[in-house]
Design a protein around this motif. Structure first.
Motif, short mmCIF file in Angstrom:
data_model
loop_
_atom_site.label_atom_id
_atom_site.label_comp_id
_atom_site.label_asym_id
_atom_site.label_seq_id
_atom_site.Cartn_x
_atom_site.Cartn_y
_atom_site.Cartn_z
N LYS A 225 1.02 -1.01 0.67
CA LYS A 225 -0.74 -0.10 -0.42
C LYS A 225 0.92 1.46 0.02
O LYS A 225 2.54 1.08 0.45
N ILE A 226 0.21 1.82 -0.32
CA ILE A 226 0.56 3.66 0.07
C ILE A 226 0.10 5.12 0.84
O ILE A 226 -0.41 4.47 0.46
N LEU A 227 1.21 4.82 1.64
CA LEU A 227 0.62 5.88 2.65
C LEU A 227 1.00 7.52 2.37
O LEU A 227 2.17 7.95 2.53
N ASP A 228 -0.03 8.69 2.43
CA ASP A 228 1.20 9.94 3.15
C ASP A 228 1.56 9.58 4.27
O ASP A 228 1.44 9.22 5.09
N ARG A 229 2.35 11.60 4.59
CA ARG A 229 2.95 11.45 5.61
C ARG A 229 2.21 11.48 7.32
O ARG A 229 2.70 11.04 7.86
N THR A 230 0.76 11.83 7.07
CA THR A 230 -0.15 11.66 7.62
C THR A 230 -0.63 10.33 8.71
O THR A 230 -1.77 10.07 8.93
N GLY A 231 -0.37 9.01 7.08
CA GLY A 231 -1.00 7.52 7.45
C GLY A 231 -2.23 7.64 6.09
O GLY A 231 -2.85 6.74 6.84
N LYS A 232 -2.60 8.89 5.78
CA LYS A 232 -3.72 8.41 5.10
C LYS A 232 -3.98 7.61 3.62
O LYS A 232 -2.30 7.47 3.50
N LEU A 233 -4.38 6.16 3.66
CA LEU A 233 -3.95 6.20 2.50
C LEU A 233 -4.33 6.24 1.24
O LEU A 233 -5.26 7.46 0.55
N LEU A 234 -3.25 6.38 0.07
CA LEU A 234 -3.01 6.85 -0.74
C LEU A 234 -3.44 5.93 -2.21
O LEU A 234 -4.19 6.23 -3.21
N VAL A 235 -3.63 5.06 -1.70
CA VAL A 235 -3.59 3.68 -2.52
C VAL A 235 -3.79 2.73 -2.05
O VAL A 235 -2.19 1.94 -1.07
N PHE A 236 -4.34 1.46 -2.08
CA PHE A 236 -4.58 0.34 -1.68
C PHE A 236 -4.98 -0.87 -2.18
O PHE A 236 -5.57 -0.46 -3.67
N ASN A 237 -5.19 -2.30 -2.06
CA ASN A 237 -6.07 -2.99 -2.99
C ASN A 237 -7.62 -3.36 -3.15
O ASN A 237 -7.47 -3.93 -1.87
N GLU A 238 -7.87 -3.46 -4.40
CA GLU A 238 -9.18 -4.22 -4.09
C GLU A 238 -9.56 -5.36 -4.33
O GLU A 238 -8.67 -5.30 -5.69
N ALA A 239 -10.53 -6.05 -4.13
CA ALA A 239 -11.06 -7.45 -4.29
C ALA A 239 -11.16 -7.37 -5.99
O ALA A 239 -12.13 -5.88 -5.65
N ALA A 240 -11.13 -7.59 -6.71
CA ALA A 240 -11.53 -6.90 -8.50
C ALA A 240 -11.95 -9.19 -8.79
O ALA A 240 -10.98 -9.81 -8.54
N PHE A 241 -12.14 -9.69 -10.35
CA PHE A 241 -12.94 -10.77 -10.49
C PHE A 241 -12.38 -10.37 -11.67
O PHE A 241 -12.84 -9.83 -12.79
N ASP A 242 -11.39 -11.93 -12.35
CA ASP A 242 -11.62 -12.20 -13.58
C ASP A 242 -12.24 -13.46 -14.00
O ASP A 242 -13.03 -14.54 -13.18
N LEU A 243 -13.38 -12.79 -14.67
CA LEU A 243 -14.23 -14.44 -15.19
C LEU A 243 -13.03 -15.18 -16.24
O LEU A 243 -13.24 -14.85 -17.43
N LEU A 244 -13.41 -16.27 -16.29
CA LEU A 244 -12.22 -17.48 -16.52
C LEU A 244 -13.71 -17.99 -17.46
O LEU A 244 -14.55 -18.89 -16.95
N VAL A 245 -12.75 -18.97 -18.05
CA VAL A 245 -13.87 -19.62 -19.43
C VAL A 245 -13.04 -21.01 -19.60
O VAL A 245 -12.09 -20.98 -20.26
N ILE A 246 -13.39 -22.34 -19.23
CA ILE A 246 -12.83 -23.53 -19.84
C ILE A 246 -14.05 -23.81 -21.47
O ILE A 246 -15.27 -24.91 -21.11
N PRO A 247 -13.66 -23.70 -22.26
CA PRO A 247 -14.36 -23.89 -23.47
C PRO A 247 -14.80 -25.55 -23.90
O PRO A 247 -15.95 -25.33 -24.02
N GLN A 248 -15.01 -26.03 -23.38
CA GLN A 248 -14.31 -27.96 -23.00
C GLN A 248 -16.10 -27.71 -22.39
O GLN A 248 -16.43 -28.64 -23.08
N GLN A 249 -16.13 -26.80 -21.30
CA GLN A 249 -17.26 -27.70 -19.92
C GLN A 249 -17.95 -26.48 -20.72
O GLN A 249 -19.22 -26.84 -19.88
N VAL A 250 -17.96 -25.38 -21.21
CA VAL A 250 -19.30 -24.74 -22.02
C VAL A 250 -20.58 -25.44 -22.85
O VAL A 250 -20.03 -26.32 -23.67
N LYS A 251 -21.54 -25.57 -22.60
CA LYS A 251 -22.86 -26.54 -22.79
C LYS A 251 -23.74 -24.80 -23.12
O LYS A 251 -24.09 -23.82 -23.72
#
Lengths: 418, 606
Positions: free
Chosen positions: B58-84
Motif C-alpha cells: 500500500k502507499i500512504l501519505d505522511r499523515t498515514g492516510k491511504l493513497l493507494v490500496f488493493n481492492e478485490a476484483a474478479f476475472d471471469l474465466l472460461v474453459i471452452p470444453q465445459q461450455v454447454k
C-alpha cells in the motif's frame, strides 16, 4: 487311470503365464482408472472390480472346459462356427453401436462382442477342416475352403466397421503356412506390404518409375530369352497394377479417419491434437516411465486420462509408465514365453486338429500382442484391438480364456489319442 | 495325406515371434531409457505451475492516510470444453457486452486451449461480481478468479503515484521474475519502488487430469513456495495539501511543487491538468489511457518534473548569489537604470536610480542584474569570461539546475544550463557577456523544471543547502531511508550572502512595493519571488516561488501557471493559499480561494 493321467498332464507352465498375465492385467486396470474415492480394488462399481469378476468367471469357464470331453470341440467345431457366424449376422441386424462399431449385443448392463468369439470359432473350424485326412494346402480346393472359413467372419466383422478385429483374421496365414501352404505367399505378402507403404509415402508414379528401373536392371542381368522377358513383363504388370489399386483403395475405399491414422503412422501428418494425439500421449506415458517406472499407482499420464482408452486398448501404457523398461520387457518376454510354449505344445500333439488349433490360438494371440503393443509405441497404426489377458473387457478375456483352455484340454488329452 | 517335411516351418514362425518381441524391446529401450524428452512432456501434461500472487504494498501519505490500496476484483474465466449451450443474449446482457464481442472472446479462448482456462472478461468490479455470480450457475464452464486491483480512495496525485500495467516483452527479457500477464509499475512511485511494492510471487505445483481438473498437490507441496507480500510505502506527500493544490490548479495548465526544506520531502507535487488515477485501473485502463493520450492538454505529462520553463525573474536571485560569492558585487553595489531606455536590456519598472541589490530585487530591475551578470563574467577572479562562465554554470549545477536530481520520480528532466562548449559551438568561439545577456534575467537558453524551482526556494530558505527532493518518507519495515535522501547538499555559496537574498524575498510580501504584498498571510511571515516569463506560446507564464515561515521554514514551493500573465496575479496568490493551508489547515481568504479555483486558462479546444 485315464482320468488321473489327464489331470497330471495339464501344462502348468502355460497356465501359470496365463494366470500371471491376467492378474497383472487386473492390477494395471486398477492403476489405470484408480480413483481415490473408490480405492478398494474389489469395488464392483469400478472397472477393476468388474475385471475381477470377469477373471473369476473366466476361471470358472476354464474349469468347465477342462471337464468337457476333449473330443467335443472337434466334433462340434462346425456347429460352434455356424452359431458364431449367425451371431455376427445378428449383431449387424440387432446389435448396438459402441464407439463407432456396430458389434455389440446389449444384454442388461453387459455388452457382448461376438467378434471376440469369432476368432475362437474360426480357429476351431479351420483346425477341424484341415485336420481331416486328404486335406492338403497344395490343392486349390483345400486352399479356397480354408480361405472361405477365414474370410467369412472377417467380412462380417468388416461390415460392422470393426476393421481392427477383421484384420486379426489375416494372421491365420501363419497357420496355413505351417500346414504346408507355399511360403511364397508370405513373401509376396511382404513385398506387397512394402509396395503399399512406398505408394503411400511417394507419388504412385515414382514407385512405378522405380519398378521400371528395377525391370531395366533385371533385363541387363538375366539371360534375355523370350520366357525370361515374358516372366519379367508379367511381374512388372502385376506390380504396376498393384500400385494403382493401392492408390485407388487409399483414396477411394478407406474412410478418412483410417487414411489419417496411416498417414500419422508414416509420419506424413503431425496432427498431435487429432489422430496422432493418442499415439503421442501413449508414447509420453510409456517414455516417461524411464528405466524402472514411477511405481504402482504413481502413473499420472494414464490415471489422469491423458492416454485415451487407458484400461482397454492402451493398457500397455500403464505397464510402461509405472513399471518402466523393466516392466515392459518382462511383459513382452512373458508373451514370447507363452507363444513359444504354445508352439511347443502344438508340435507335440498327435492329432492334426489339436496342432492346427494350437497354431491358430498362438497366431491370434501373437497378432493381438504385436498390433496392440506396436500401436502404443507408435510402430503400427492405431488399430483398436485389446492386449490378450491384460486389457479390460469381459468379451475379450472370456474369448481368449476359452481359446486357451480348449487347447489346454486338447494338450492334456493328447496321450489318449491313438 | 501327402507327407512333406514341414518341421522347419515351426522355426520360421518362432523366428517371427522372437523378431517382433526383439523389435519391441529395442524400441522401448530407446523410448524409455535413451530418450528423456518424454519425461518432460509428461510433466507438461500433468503439472500446472500456479503462481500465487502476493498483495502489492500500500502507499500512504505522511499523515498515514491511504493513497493507494488493493481492492478485490474478479476475472471471469472460461474453459471452452465445459461450455454447454446457453442463452447468449441473456449472458451478454448480464455481462453488458455485445454479442459480437462475446463471440470474439469465446473464440480467442478456444484458440488458446479447449481444456485450459483463459480469461474471458477481466477485472470485474466487486459490485458487478455479486450480481453476476448469482446467475453464473446457469452458464457451465464459466467461473470467477479473484485478483486485486489498485484503488485510490481520493482521486489525487495521479502523476506521483503512477500506474501499473501488464509487463511488456522488454520487462520479461530484462528480469526473469516477470512472466507474461504479470503487472508492473509503469510510472511514478509504482515504477520506482516496483521491487519493494511487488513482493515475491509464490508457486504452487498441482497435478491436473486431461480435463484440467485439479488432482492434488505435487509431492505433497514439497516444491511449493508461499508468496511474500509487498512492502507498504509512506510518502512525504500530504494528501490534504495535494488535493487542495489540485483544486486550485483545476482548469489551468501548470504545476505546484512543495517541499519540506528541513528534509527534502516533497509535500505536494501537482501537475495540471491531472486526472483521476482510478481511470487507469482495470478493464477501463486501455480505453482511458488512449483518451488521455489524445487529449490536447496532455494530462499524462507530469509537468512538475518534465515541464521546462525559463525561470524569469526568480533566477535573478541566483545570479546575485554567484556575484556576491565571488565578490563581483556587494550588497551595496549600485548600478544605474534608465528605465525603458536602458541598454542592452530595458527595465519595465518605475523606481529610483542608481539602486542597490535589495531595492533592485524588490523592483526586479533588469538592468541591475544585467550589470551583475556582466560583473561576474568579467570578474578579476577569472582569467577570462569563459572561465568565469564555467564557474557560473558549475554553481548552477550545485543549485540543482541543469542536472536531474536523480530522485525517486521517474522520467525527470534536467532542465538546461547551457555550457561554455555549447556557446563556443553556437557562436564559433566568439561570444561574451553581451551575447548571452538574457541569462542574466532568467531568459534565453535557461530552462528549469518546477521541481528545480521549488528546490531553489528550499535553498534560499535554508540559506545555502538542501536535501535531494524525494517522495519517499519511509518503507514500512525498513529502518533507514537510502542515504542519498538524507545527505545534506551544500551549494558552496556562503550563508551570509543568502541573508540579503532571503531578506529580499521577505520584502516581496512585507515591502511597500512588494509584488505580492496584497497576498500577505495573516500571522505568517513568508518569503517569495514573482516571475513573469515571456514565452513564444502566448501569454506570459505566471510564476512564483515562496517559503514560510520566514525564520524556521516548513514549506518551500514553486507555482507555475502557464500562459496566465503576471506572476503576481496568479501564481503568487495560489502559493500563499497553499502555504496557509499547510501551516494552518484552512484558508482565511475564501473569496480569493474561490476565484483561484474557478478561473480557467484552458481554452476549450475542439
Amino acid at each position: 487311470m485315464i482320468r488321473e493321467r489327464r489331470v497330471n498332464s495339464i501344462d502348468w507352465l502355460s497356465l501359470s503365464i496365463y494366470l500371471i498375465l491376467m492378474l497383472l492385467g487386473w492390477l494395471m486396470v486398477y492403476s489405470a482408472v484408480y480413483d481415490e474415492n473408490h480405492s478398494s480394488i474389489f469395488d464392483m462399481s469400478q472397472r477393476y472390480g468388474k475385471q475381477l469378476l470377469w477373471i473369476v468367471l473366466s476361471l470358472l469357464l476354464g474349469a468347465v472346459i477342462l471337464l468337457i470331453d476333449a473330443k467335443f470341440f472337434n466334433a462340434f467345431a462346425y456347429p460352434i462356427y455356424l452359431i458364431v457366424m449367425l451371431m455376427l449376422v445378428g449383431v449387424l441386424l440387432f446389435g448396438s453401436t459402441i464407439a463407432g462399431s456396430k458389434s455389440w449385443f446389449q444384454i442388461g448392463g453387459f455388452a457382448i462382442q461376438p467378434a471376440e468369439f469369432a476368432k475362437f470359432a474360426t480357429a476351431l473350424a479351420l483346425a477341424s477342416y484341415l485336420g481331416k485326412l486328404n486335406r492338403d494346402l497344395i490343392l486349390w480346393k483345400t486352399r479356397l475352403t480354408a480361405f472361405a472359413i477365414i474370410g467369412l467372419p472377417a467380412v462380417l466383422i468388416l461390415a460392422q466397421y470393426d476393421t481392427g478385429s477383421a484384420l486379426v483374421f489375416t494372421v491365420f496365414i501363419l497357420v496355413l503356412y505351417r500346414e504346408g501352404m507355399s511360403g511364397a505367399l508370405m513373401i509376396i505378402g511382404g513385398i506387397a506390404a512394402f509396395l503399399f507403404v512406398m505408394t503411400l509415402y511417394f507419388d504412385q508414379w515414382y514407385v512405378i518409375g522405380g519398378l521400371g528401373f528395377l525391370f531395366g536392371i533385371g533385363l541387363f542381368l538375366v539371360k534375355r530369352n523370350r520366357s525370361n522377358i515374358t516372366k519379367m513383363l508379367v511381374l512388372l504388370a502385376v506390380g504396376v497394377s498393384f500400385v494403382f489399386s493401392v492408390d485407388y483403395a487409399f483414396e477411394k475405399i478407406l474412410e478418412p479417419h483410417q487414411r489419417t491414422r496411416i498417414n500419422v503412422l508414416l509420419g506424413m501428418e503431425k496432427d498431435l491434437m487429432g489422430a496422432g494425439y493418442n499415439v503421442n500421449q501413449s508414447k509420453i506415458a510409456i517414455g516417461s516411465g524411464g528405466f524402472s517406472g514411477k511405481g504402482f499407482l504413481q502413473g499420472t499420464q494414464t490415471k489422469y486420462n491423458f492416454v485415451p482408452e487407458q484400461s482397454t486398448d492402451f493398457i500397455f501404457c500403464t505397464v510402461g509408465e509405472e513399471w518402466g523398461f523393466i516392466g515392459t520387457t518382462a511383459v513382452i518376454l512373458l508373451y514370447l514365453l507363452l507363444l513359444s510354449r504354445l508352439i511347443v505344445l502344438a508340435e507335440r500333439q498327435r492329432s492334426a486338429f489339436s496342432r492346427i488349433y494350437g497354431y491358430g490360438i498362438a497366431s491370434v494371440i501373437f497378432f493381438h500382442f504385436a498390433i496392440n503393443i506396436g500401436m502404443t509405441i507408435g510402430l503400427v497404426p492405431v488399430i483398436g484391438i485389446p492386449l490378450p489377458f491384460i486389457s479390460y473387457g469381459g468379451s475379450s478375456l472370456w474369448a481368449f480364456s476359452i481359446m486357451f483352455f480348449v487347447f489346454l484340454k486338447q494338450d492334456a488329452n493328447r496321450l489318449n489319442i491313438l | 495325406m501327402i507327407k512333406r517335411n514341414l518341421s522347419g516351418r515351426k522355426t520360421v514362425i518362432l523366428f517371427i515371434f522372437s523378431t517382433i518381441a526383439l523389435i519391441f524391446i529395442i524400441k522401448l529401450f530407446f523410448l524409455q531409457v535413451v530418450d528423456h524428452s518424454y519425461k518432460l512432456s509428461s510433466q507438461n501434461n500433468v503439472l500446472r505451475y500456479i503462481t500465487q500472487y502476493p498483495a502489492r504494498g500500500k502507499i500512504l501519505d505522511r499523515t498515514g492516510k491511504l493513497l493507494v490500496f488493493n481492492e478485490a476484483a474478479f476475472d471471469l474465466l472460461v474453459i471452452p470444453q465445459q461450455v454447454k449451450a446457453f442463452d447468449t443474449v441473456d449472458f451478454c446482457q448480464l455481462l453488458n457486452i455485445e454479442k459480437e464481442d462475446f463471440k470474439v472472446r469465446l473464440n480467442k479462448a478456444r484458440n488458446y486451449s479447449r481444456y485450459r482456462p483463459s480469461v474471458f472478461l477481466e477485472q470485474i468490479s466487486k459490485e458487478d461480481y455479486g450480481y453476476i455470480a448469482e446467475k453464473l450457475y446457469q452458464f457451465h464452464g464459466f467461473y470467477f478468479q479473484a485478483r486485486t486491483l489498485r484503488h485510490y480512495p481520493q482521486p489525487i496525485a495521479a502523476h506521483v503515484l503512477g500506474d501499473i500495467g501488464e509487463v511488456n516483452q522488454r520487462n520479461i527479457d530484462s528480469d526473469p521474475y516477470y512472466k507474461s500477464g504479470d503487472y508492473i509499475g509503469k510510472s511514478g512511485i509504482e515504477r520506482f519502488y516496483e521491487n519493494e511494492l511487488r513482493g515475491n510471487k509464490g508457486l504452487k505445483i498441482v497435478m491436473v487430469d486431461v480435463y484440467n481438473r485439479e488432482k492434488g498437490s505435487f509431492k505433497d507441496g514439497q516444491y511449493d513456495t508461499l508468496p511474500i507480500a509487498g512492502k507498504d510505502l509512506v510518502l512525504g506527500l500530504d494528501a490534504d495539501l495535494q488535493a487542495y493544490g489540485e483544486a486550485l490548479m483545476q482548469n489551468k495548465t501548470g504545476s505546484i511543487v512543495a517541499i519540506e526544506p528541513s528534509s527534502g520531502e516533497i509535500l505536494s507535487l501537482i501537475s495540471s491538468p491531472s486526472f483521476d488515477p482510478n481511470l487507469l485501473v482495470g478493464r477501463i485502463r486501455g480505453q482511458n489511457y488512449k483518451a488521455l493520450q489524445e487529449d490536447s492538454l496532455k494530462p499524462l505529462i507530469n509537468r512538475a518534473i518534465s515541464g521546462s520553463y525559463p525561470p524569469g525573474s526568480t533566477f535573478k536571485m541566483i545570479n546575485a548569489l554567484v556575484a556576491l560569492n565571488i565578490g563581483a558585487i556587494s550588497e551595496h553595489t549600485r548600478f544605474t537604470c534608465q528605465g525603458k531606455l536602458s541598454s542592452p536590456i530595458k527595465c519595465t519598472h518605475d523606481h529610483n536610480s542608481p539602486l542597490a541589490l535589495l531595492e533592485a530585487m524588490e523592483n526586479s530591475c533588469n538592468p541591475y542584474f544585467w550589470n551583475t551578470f556582466r560583473s561576474t563574467l568579467y570578474s578579476s577572479h577569472f582569467k577570462n569570461h569563459k572561465e568565469a562562465y564555467d564557474y557560473w554554470s558549475e554553481t548552477m549545477h550545485k543549485f540543482g539546475l541543469g542536472v536531474p536530481f536523480d530522485t525517486d520520480i521517474p522520467f525527470e528532466l534536467s532542465g538546461n544550463i547551457p555550457s561554455t562548449a555549447y556557446f563556443d559551438q553556437l557562436y564559433r568561439g566568439s561570444w561574451n557577456a553581451l551575447t548571452v545577456r538574457s541569462l542574466s534575467i532568467g531568459q534565453g537558453e535557461i530552462l528549469v523544471t518546477p521541481l528545480q524551482l521549488a528546490n531553489l526556494a528550499v535553498i534560499i530558505s535554508n540559506k545555502g543547502f538542501y536535501y535531494k527532493p524525494h517522495l519517499l518518507k519511509s518503507i514500512v519495515g525498513n529502518e533507514y531511508l537510502p542515504e542519498t535522501y538524507t545527505e545534506k547538499i551544500e551549494t558552496g555559496v556562503s550563508e551570509k550572502h543568502f541573508e540579503i537574498v532571503k531578506k529580499s524575498m521577505l520584502d516581496v510580501f512585507e515591502g511597500d512595493h512588494g509584488t505580492a504584498r496584497y497576498y500577505k498571510i495573516d500571522s505568517i511571515q513568508a518569503g517569495g519571488k514573482t516571475g513573469t516569463v515571456q514565452n513564444p506560446h502566448g501569454e506570459d507564464h505566471s510564476m512564483f516561488i515562496a517559503f514560510a515561515p520566514y525564520d524556521n521554514p516548513r514549506i518551500a514551493l514553486a507555482v507555475v501557471v502557464e500562459n496566465a500573465g503576471y506572476g503576481s496575479t496568479w501564481a503568487a496568490p495560489i502559493a500563499t493559499l497553499m502555504i496557509e493551508r499547510y501551516l494552518k489547515g484552512k484558508s482565511s481568504r475564501q473569496a480569493l480561494e474561490k476565484r483561484m479555483m474557478e478561473t480557467s486558462f484552458n481554452k476549450k479546444k475542439l
